[in-house]
Design a protein around this motif. Structure first.
Motif, short mmCIF file in Angstrom:
data_model
loop_
_atom_site.label_atom_id
_atom_site.label_comp_id
_atom_site.label_asym_id
_atom_site.label_seq_id
_atom_site.Cartn_x
_atom_site.Cartn_y
_atom_site.Cartn_z
N THR A 14 32.77 30.49 34.73
CA THR A 14 34.01 31.61 35.37
C THR A 14 34.72 30.94 34.10
O THR A 14 34.89 29.99 33.23
N VAL A 15 35.82 31.75 34.40
CA VAL A 15 37.16 31.69 33.47
C VAL A 15 37.85 30.75 34.55
O VAL A 15 38.39 31.19 35.45
N LEU A 16 38.88 29.78 33.86
CA LEU A 16 39.84 29.19 34.10
C LEU A 16 41.26 29.04 33.18
O LEU A 16 41.50 28.17 32.57
N PRO A 17 41.75 30.07 33.74
CA PRO A 17 43.22 29.67 33.30
C PRO A 17 43.64 28.09 32.69
O PRO A 17 44.07 27.72 33.74
N GLU A 44 43.46 37.57 41.00
CA GLU A 44 42.45 37.49 39.22
C GLU A 44 41.05 37.28 39.78
O GLU A 44 40.63 36.18 40.42
N ILE A 46 39.04 35.05 38.70
CA ILE A 46 38.98 33.72 38.11
C ILE A 46 38.05 32.77 38.51
O ILE A 46 37.73 32.46 40.75
N VAL A 49 42.28 26.81 38.16
CA VAL A 49 42.92 27.02 37.23
C VAL A 49 43.25 25.35 36.71
O VAL A 49 42.81 24.78 37.43
N ALA A 231 43.79 33.09 28.52
CA ALA A 231 43.61 33.15 29.96
C ALA A 231 44.99 33.28 30.67
O ALA A 231 45.18 34.08 31.82
N ALA A 235 43.58 37.06 31.64
CA ALA A 235 42.62 36.40 32.04
C ALA A 235 41.11 37.74 32.49
O ALA A 235 40.37 37.87 32.35
N GLY A 239 38.09 37.05 30.87
CA GLY A 239 36.39 36.97 32.08
C GLY A 239 35.73 37.87 31.28
O GLY A 239 33.99 37.95 31.37
#
Length: 325
Positions: A14-17, A44, A46, A49, A231, A235, A239
């Motif tokens: 996953t993406v963590l801004p 989003e 995500i 965070v 991101a 984001a 992603g």
């Protein structure tokens, strides 16, 4: 399953801004703007965070502001919240023991406020000490003990106040039971990034890229999760790269990575500390943060031409999106 293993399972892929902290021209945090920004980010796709990170100027914030920032994000997102823990700016010249104690206290405070994990900033002074590796390892142990939370080690480039961890230190940190993974942000130092990822191979830990300027390559070198400042405003764009790589979609990965690289070229350039202001400009363009709350008092002054370049890049990307729809 331990809490550390459970968190790693939730975050992997996953993406963590590394989220921004809206501030006005005087440097005061705009909490109304922060709440709106947090609510928008929560919508989003995500994985969580990262608060109190470099992008959010976490080490510059007053303790009361840090507390309120984390509370806003804890209320806004039903996702893991990772909090940075390091030496506050006001204590950078303090004796080393006092500085380390402050980092541990910040981690404990994050746990009290509902964080799910802590990301330990490197203490740059460790790098020059004969026992620096020992002190760095012990700092991570103390953070885990004081907070009771899973921990991410954090390799941060020198321009942001960090230093590259040697492969031996990476392996040592990942042997600690509370360490969920390692986050690598070397800026443009491909060898340091590769060395850290190689040192972590086969451990089962999260291999977290913070490489805004080497995002696609860092995935190819072994990273499986992202915690990045880029991101904070884009984001979805970020992603898309990770999703394509994870799915094995080579053509999609090339397209998405090329688009993200173009945005990185417009935002992560010298002076590198200006990236926070550039990301704030991007967030304004996207309607995520109001103009009056898009100031970074801790970065260098930037010419208007740089803002025009950021906006022009975003407009080109939006035009491409419209043409592809």
């Amino acid at each position: 399953m331990s809490a550390t293993e459970e968190l790693a399972g939730r975050l992997r892929g996953t993406v963590l801004p590394a989220v921004l902290t809206p501030m006005d021209a005087s440097g005061a945090v705009d909490f109304a703007a922060l709440r709106r920004y947090a609510e928008r980010m929560a919508a989003e796709r995500i994985g969580g965070v990262a608060v109190w990170a470099h992008t959010g100027r976490g080490l510059h914030l007053a303790e009361a502001d840090r507390r309120r920032v984390l509370e806003v994000w804890r209320d806004a997102v039903d996702l893991p919240v990772v909090a940075g823990a390091g030496v506050p700016r006001a204590l950078r010249g303090a004796p080393l023991d006092e500085a380390e104690d402050a980092a541990v206290a910040m981690a404990a405070r994050a746990a009290e406020l509902g964080a799910d994990a802590v990301m330990v900033y490197p203490v740059a002074r460790h790098h020059a000490l004969p026992d620096g590796e020992e002190r760095a390892a012990r700092l991570h142990e103390r953070v885990a003990e004081a907070s009771g939370l899973p921990v991410l080690g954090f390799l941060l480039h020198g321009e942001a106040g960090g230093y590259p961890y040697a492969p031996g230190l990476v392996r040592r940190l990942l042997e600690q039971p509370a360490t969920a993974g390692i986050k690598i942000a070397t800026l443009d130092r491909a060898v340091d990034c590769q060395d850290a990822l190689r040192a972590a191979e086969g451990t089962g830990a999260l291999l977290v890229t913070g490489e805004d300027r080497m995002f696609g390559p860092s995935l190819m070198w072994g990273a499986d999760t992202a915690l990045v400042g880029i991101a904070a405003a884009r984001a979805g764009l970020t992603g898309a790269v990770l999703d394509a790589w994870t799915a094995g979609d080579a053509a999609g990965f090339l397209r998405a990575s090329g688009r993200l690289d173009r945005f990185a070229e417009a935002t992560f350039l010298a002076p590198i500390e200006g990236y926070v202001q550039r990301m704030l400009w991007a967030a304004v363009w996207e309607g995520a943060i109001p103009e009056e709350a898009a100031f970074d008092p801790y970065g260098p002054p930037l010419p208007d031409a740089e803002r025009r370049a950021v906006v022009a890049c975003l407009e080109r990307l939006a035009k491409e999106d419209g043409a592809a729809a």
